[in-house]
Design a protein around this motif. Structure first.
Motif, mmCIF file in Angstrom:
data_model
loop_
_atom_site.group_PDB
_atom_site.id
_atom_site.type_symbol
_atom_site.label_atom_id
_atom_site.label_comp_id
_atom_site.label_asym_id
_atom_site.label_seq_id
_atom_site.Cartn_x
_atom_site.Cartn_y
_atom_site.Cartn_z
ATOM 1 N N TYR A 179 59.626 92.994 23.353
ATOM 2 C CA TYR A 179 59.754 94.450 23.415
ATOM 3 C C TYR A 179 61.173 94.933 23.696
ATOM 4 O O TYR A 179 61.429 96.140 23.675
ATOM 5 N N GLY A 180 62.076 94.002 24.001
ATOM 6 C CA GLY A 180 63.449 94.399 24.291
ATOM 7 C C GLY A 180 63.638 94.988 25.667
ATOM 8 O O GLY A 180 64.690 95.578 25.952
ATOM 9 N N MET A 181 62.631 94.827 26.548
ATOM 10 C CA MET A 181 62.766 95.382 27.896
ATOM 11 C C MET A 181 63.923 94.718 28.634
ATOM 12 O O MET A 181 64.122 93.510 28.518
ATOM 13 N N PRO A 182 64.689 95.479 29.404
ATOM 14 C CA PRO A 182 65.874 94.927 30.082
ATOM 15 C C PRO A 182 65.490 94.118 31.319
ATOM 16 O O PRO A 182 65.621 94.560 32.455
ATOM 17 N N VAL A 183 65.028 92.895 31.086
ATOM 18 C CA VAL A 183 64.498 92.034 32.139
ATOM 19 C C VAL A 183 65.557 91.039 32.613
ATOM 20 O O VAL A 183 66.316 90.482 31.816
ATOM 21 N N LEU A 184 65.583 90.818 33.923
ATOM 22 C CA LEU A 184 66.384 89.767 34.556
ATOM 23 C C LEU A 184 65.444 88.959 35.436
ATOM 24 O O LEU A 184 64.514 89.509 36.035
ATOM 25 N N THR A 185 65.667 87.653 35.552
ATOM 26 C CA THR A 185 64.822 86.801 36.394
ATOM 27 C C THR A 185 65.689 85.960 37.309
ATOM 28 O O THR A 185 66.732 85.442 36.888
ATOM 29 N N LEU A 246 71.224 90.726 30.441
ATOM 30 C CA LEU A 246 69.814 90.981 30.156
ATOM 31 C C LEU A 246 69.169 89.779 29.471
ATOM 32 O O LEU A 246 69.756 89.142 28.593
ATOM 33 N N GLY A 247 67.929 89.486 29.902
ATOM 34 C CA GLY A 247 67.183 88.375 29.346
ATOM 35 C C GLY A 247 67.494 87.032 29.967
ATOM 36 O O GLY A 247 66.823 86.039 29.653
ATOM 37 N N GLU A 248 68.467 86.989 30.864
ATOM 38 C CA GLU A 248 68.881 85.725 31.454
ATOM 39 C C GLU A 248 68.130 85.425 32.750
ATOM 40 O O GLU A 248 67.635 86.322 33.441
ATOM 41 N N THR A 249 68.079 84.141 33.063
ATOM 42 C CA THR A 249 67.558 83.650 34.329
ATOM 43 C C THR A 249 68.718 83.116 35.154
ATOM 44 O O THR A 249 69.630 82.469 34.616
ATOM 45 N N TYR A 250 68.685 83.398 36.465
ATOM 46 C CA TYR A 250 69.724 82.915 37.374
ATOM 47 C C TYR A 250 69.057 82.187 38.543
ATOM 48 O O TYR A 250 68.225 82.761 39.250
ATOM 49 N N ASN A 251 69.427 80.922 38.725
ATOM 50 C CA ASN A 251 68.933 80.163 39.870
ATOM 51 C C ASN A 251 69.751 80.501 41.114
ATOM 52 O O ASN A 251 70.976 80.561 41.061
ATOM 53 N N VAL A 252 69.046 80.694 42.233
ATOM 54 C CA VAL A 252 69.682 81.058 43.498
ATOM 55 C C VAL A 252 69.355 79.974 44.528
ATOM 56 O O VAL A 252 68.191 79.803 44.901
#
Length: 357
Positions: A179-185, A246-252
């Protein structure tokens, strides 16, 4: 849109620390949406009573009508999704709540957020963000010499909790790609610090040791975790919200791998220093039957977050443990407020029937 952020699960451990952290430096309003179950405690945020920047709404993630109403009324520029059932042992004895909250609830939130985002004007639509907060447990377990989890590590969840969070991660990813939603994880390692519910390892050990109760350590105590102080995690989330792609995953991660037994030893030693007793608290350690599917080691490679967004942890576990022990010693009134009958029944259910070695 208003200068407002919508936080789910903001009365929980990480969520409440995030809201306190946010409002300590920002004038931007926070809407806290929380069901206030056993692990969601409005008292965590009692210091914000009367602050017009903060609003608490009690509600269920699966209540799409309520979510829709709140989004249309408050018009947030971002949603930060902390709300989750998060305790592995509880997921083993009662997985249905984890499926409902972590998968069905995340789906409902994503759908209502998508409808809201679709209705924004072009400028507000471009600025809007949906940040999904997740865990390193989705990656499974590591051997002693395996490289740390990266954002490319395949998912291999081993508990109902981890599987439900993996499902929610996949939903968030799909809503971006479809859907192109501006998601970050973000996927974080084990958090610790103030306001953590006493069923988790560190506060459980602190409080049992203070009361002279046995300190139940699963298996041989050699399971390894990467410990992340909660305010470091909050800072990382703010950085990802502000500058993440946007769309990326970042490990913390906390860059603090430690064996569970070593953590328990440090807690005992800190309490012996700060609240001396007749004998060392280490004598209270009892090895109990391991839990099913207990992952042996977690470790986070957070180099992407450091390289691309400039974040790295500032608090190593020795410093953070001291801060945490001191906080619990100074807030025993908070401890008593969360120790309801249901919590005591849970502790007895989980640890009472485990054989002791």
């Amino acid at each position: 849109m208003n200068p407002c952020i919508f936080v789910t699960g903001g009365a929980g451990f990480i969520g409440s620390n995030f809201i306190l952290n946010w409002l300590s430096t920002s004038s931007e309003k926070v809407l806290n949406f929380d069901l206030l179950t056993y692990a969601g405690n409005a008292q965590n945020l009692v210091s914000l009573e009367g602050d017009d920047r903060y609003t608490l709404v009690r509600g269920d993630l699966c209540d799409g009508d309520l979510l829709r109403e709140l989004l249309q009324t408050h018009r947030p520029r971002a949603i930060l999704h902390f709300a989750a059932e998060s305790h592995v042992d509880r997921s083993i004895t009662g997985p249905s709540a984890f499926i409902r909250t972590n998968i069905e609830g995340t789906f409902q939130l994503l759908e209502q957020a998508r409808a809201y985002w679709d209705g924004l004007n072009a400028e507000d639509k471009q600025q809007f963000r949906f940040l999904h907060v997740s865990t390193d447990e989705v990656y499974g377990s590591l051997g002693p010499d395996d490289p740390a989890f990266s954002e490319e590590t395949p998912y291999a969840p081993n508990s109902p909790y981890a599987a439900s969070k993996a499902g929610s991660d996949h939903l968030a990813r799909a809503w971006f790609h479809t859907y192109g939603m501006p998601v970050l994880t973000t996927n974080c390692s084990n958090n610790y610090g103030p306001y953590q519910f006493p069923e988790k390892l560190i506060p459980l050990m602190i409080l049992n040791a203070l009361e002279g109760k046995p300190l139940p350590v699963y298996g041989d105590g050699q399971n390894v975790r990467d410990w992340l102080y909660v305010t470091d995690h909050c800072d990382a989330i703010r950085v990802v919200l502000e500058r993440g792609k946007l769309g990326e995953t970042y490990n913390v991660g906390g860059n603090s791998e430690r064996k569970n037994l070593d953590i328990v030893h440090q807690i005992c030693d800190l309490l012996d220093e700060l609240r001396p007793a007749a004998t060392s608290r280490r004598e209270l350690i009892r090895y109990v039957t391991d839990r099913p599917g207990h992952d042996r080691r977690y470790a986070i490679n957070a180099s992407k977050l450091r390289r691309e967004l400039g974040w790295s942890p500032t608090i190593q576990v020795e410093q953070g443990l001291r801060r945490t022990v001191e906080w619990y010693l100074a807030h025993m009134d908070w401890v008593e407020s969360v120790r309801t009958g249901s919590y005591r029944e849970w502790i007895e259910q989980n640890y009472g029937n485990r054989s002791i070695g």
